[in-house]
Design an enzyme around this catalytic site. Structure first.
Site, PDB file in Angstrom:
ATOM      1  N   TYR A 150      30.951   7.875   2.217  1.00  0.00           N
ATOM      2  CA  TYR A 150      31.478   6.495   2.229  1.00  0.00           C
ATOM      3  C   TYR A 150      31.555   5.906   0.833  1.00  0.00           C
ATOM      4  CZ  TYR A 150      27.403   3.438   1.258  1.00  0.00           C
ATOM      5  OH  TYR A 150      26.381   2.742   0.651  1.00  0.00           O
ATOM      6  N   ARG A 151      30.957   6.567  -0.152  1.00  0.00           N
ATOM      7  CA  ARG A 151      30.822   5.965  -1.487  1.00  0.00           C
ATOM      8  C   ARG A 151      30.255   7.054  -2.371  1.00  0.00           C
ATOM      9  NH1 ARG A 151      26.462   1.048  -2.006  1.00  0.00           N
ATOM     10  NH2 ARG A 151      27.119   0.160  -3.979  1.00  0.00           N
ATOM     11  N   TYR A 154      25.694   5.015  -8.804  1.00  0.00           N
ATOM     12  CA  TYR A 154      27.129   5.240  -8.614  1.00  0.00           C
ATOM     13  C   TYR A 154      27.898   5.160  -9.930  1.00  0.00           C
ATOM     14  CZ  TYR A 154      25.798   4.673  -3.791  1.00  0.00           C
ATOM     15  OH  TYR A 154      25.183   4.826  -2.582  1.00  0.00           O
TER      16      TYR A 154
END
Ligand code: ADP
Length: 520
Positions: free
Chosen positions: A464-465, A91
């Site tokens: 969601y991310r 991420y």
């Protein structure tokens, strides 16, 4: 490394002045602006190695020092990017979204305050899952953690980015109870009961009086969290369950439709995750042991790998936690639900307090071996995740899988997918594993990812991310009423952070001053 990336509007001279201001309040040992420092804060799993370079980093170790850093950032209009331990691999890791930001490294803040009576803990940002696990063992405390697949990171960072673990307390963000936050203007605030002067119920009741703000600081850029309260699961008397394997891709539908009701009814209180064969295999073998052909793996090779490790096309682990009598009764219900849908294999497991514990996510043990999957292709491995939220419906899950798998084949990539149950949703994590030393493969990742986002958007599914590269893209898909949510987020942003110093661009939220950077 190339030239020092400068924050927007900065000269090298101005950056140097800011660096010296940081040194005057923190001391030189907590200020990092050398080339080697900058390199160590890059995203190790970056798809594009030229993006997200920081100008440097500062590492305050007290709340007062964090406030002093924020004051300087406001004076200089210097963007800060807070991280706890920066192990959010896939991420962005330690890297900031906006190049030239200064990483605010909080990994040196490591205090743990444990309430042994109630099983609540207050952690500072630098407390890793291993630190908290060691603390619990050292003090012989009867509580279990819910560790994520890569437990190298911090308890706080995981909860703040909505990471998940394997036990009934697996959605760590739901276990947050009370935060202490340095706001972008330097003010210190405590949420929930912590706002009550002399409160001794800060970790007992998450909501306090009036609006509850804990979630406002999750996946946002509205504040720097310096303490986080959290509930831990009491050690159960018994842990029972089963690992179940299914033979065919289309079995996904029956699996979701059999497990979903048990989860909604809370017969199952943990969040099982259905994963495909590669999730299991990529941690124990490498692709070149099976084939040297490029493109997505053929069915023959998949069958050979599955045979060697005796795994299904899909596997899922179901676990029951709590009193032994209750677990024994619930086990029968699980066993029938699974047998009814004809698995290829059911492997039961049972533990009671006093017996040696297995070291796994099911018992809240920190681990890092699932990260081994980045060696699948060889070379310098990495991955990013494409993770839309789906309804807990077998037909819809199978349709989404079929669409995604077809895309993996089209782009010549090996499919690693999972479907993790929440209480009403599924998080469909599709890992894109890559070899950073394979330029041909790396050139495909970005267009492939964008295709998947578009496909999901057409079905009404949002992520969601996401990785730093895609925060604007994903935020844009949350487009109801012409993007009303992003307008609300940015109204709040400008009210709390008028100088736009905190994590500009995070989750697609840009301060007024830097709106021109959106989508860059
Ligand atoms: P971990 O080390 O647990 O993997 P990271 O430090 O990488 O977690 O942080 C994960 C995400 O949460 C990042 O996007 C980061 O910006 C955000 N974050 C982490 N710590 C804080 C904090 N103390 N305050 C605000 N945001 C944070």
């Amino acid at each position: 490394m190339a030239d020092t990336p400068l924050p927007p509007g900065f000269t090298a001279q101005k950056l140097d002045q800011a660096r010296r201001a940081f040194e005057s309040v923190l001391g030189a040992s907590k200020v990092f602006f050398e080339d080697l420092d900058r390199t160590s804060y890059l995203d190790k799993f970056a798809v594009n190695d030229d993006a997200h370079h920081p100008a440097g980093a500062v590492a305050p170790t007290t709340v007062e020092e964090v406030q002093a850093v924020v004051k300087i950032a406001n004076q200089y209009l210097l963007p800060l990017w807070p991280i706890s331990r920066g192990k959010n691999l896939g991420y962005g890791g330690t890297a900031p979204l906006l190049a030239g930001s200064v990483v605010l490294d909080l990994s040196g803040m490591k205090k743990i305050e444990f309430d042994e009576q109630f099983g609540t803990v207050v952690v500072e940002p630098g407390v890793g899952f291993y630190d908290l696990y060691d603390y619990i063992k050292e003090h012989n405390l009867p509580f279990w953690l819910s560790t994520p697949g890569n437990s190298w990171g911090s308890v706080m960072g995981n909860a703040l980015d909505r990471g998940v673990g394997y036990t009934p307390y697996g959605e760590n963000t739901k276990s947050i109870c009370g935060l202490e936050v340095v706001l972008p203007n330097g003010e210190l605030v405590r949420t929930g009961m912590g706002a009550f002067d002399g409160a001794n119920t800060w970790q007992a009741y998450p909501f306090g009086f009036g609006p509850g703000w804990d979630q406002m600081f999750v996946q946002s850029n509205f504040g720097i969290v310096t303490k986080m309260g959290m509930w831990l699961m009491p050690e159960p008397e018994s842990l029972m369950g089963m690992d179940v394997e299914f033979d065919r891709p289309e079995d996904l539908k029956a699996m979701v439709d059999a497990i979903g009701p048990l989860r909604r009814e809370r017969v199952l209180t943990q969040s099982p995750s259905i994963g495909n064969w590669l999730r299991a295999a990529a941690v124990v073998t490498r692709r070149d042991e099976w084939t040297d052909k490029p493109g997505a793996l053929s069915d023959d090779v998949i069958t050979a790998i599955r045979k060697k490790f005796n795994i299904g096309w899909w596997g899922v682990s179901l676990r029951l936690y709590g009193r032994e009598e209750v677990n024994k009764a619930a086990y029968k219900i699980l066993e029938k639900a699974m047998s009814d849908i004809k698995p290829m294999l059911i492997k039961p497991t049972a533990w009671v307090k006093g017996q040696p514990k297995e070291y796994s996510g099911w018992t809240g043990t920190p681990m890092t071996f699932p990260m081994q999957n980045v060696n699948w292709y060889g070379g310098r491995g990495g991955h990013i995740g494409f993770s839309p939220i789906l309804p807990q419906d077998g037909t819809k899950a199978l349709e989404q899988f079929n669409r995604t798998y077809a895309r993996y084949k089209e782009w010549g990539m090996d499919y690693q997918g999972s479907f993790a149950f929440g209480e009403r949703h599924l998080i469909n994590v599709n890992a894109m594993i890559f070899d950073k030393d394979n330029p041909e493969m790396m050139s495909k990742i970005d267009p492939f990812f964008r295709t998947l986002v578009k496909d999901a958007e057409a079905q009404g599914y949002g992520e969601y991310r996401t990785h730093l590269d895609y925060m604007d893209l994903v935020a844009k898909t949350y487009s109801w009423n012409n993007g009303a949510l992003n307008r609300l987020n940015e109204t709040v942003k400008d009210a709390l952070d008028p100088n736009g110093i905190l994590a500009p661009g995070k989750s697609g939220i840009w301060p007024k001053r830097l709106k021109g950077e959106r989508g860059q």
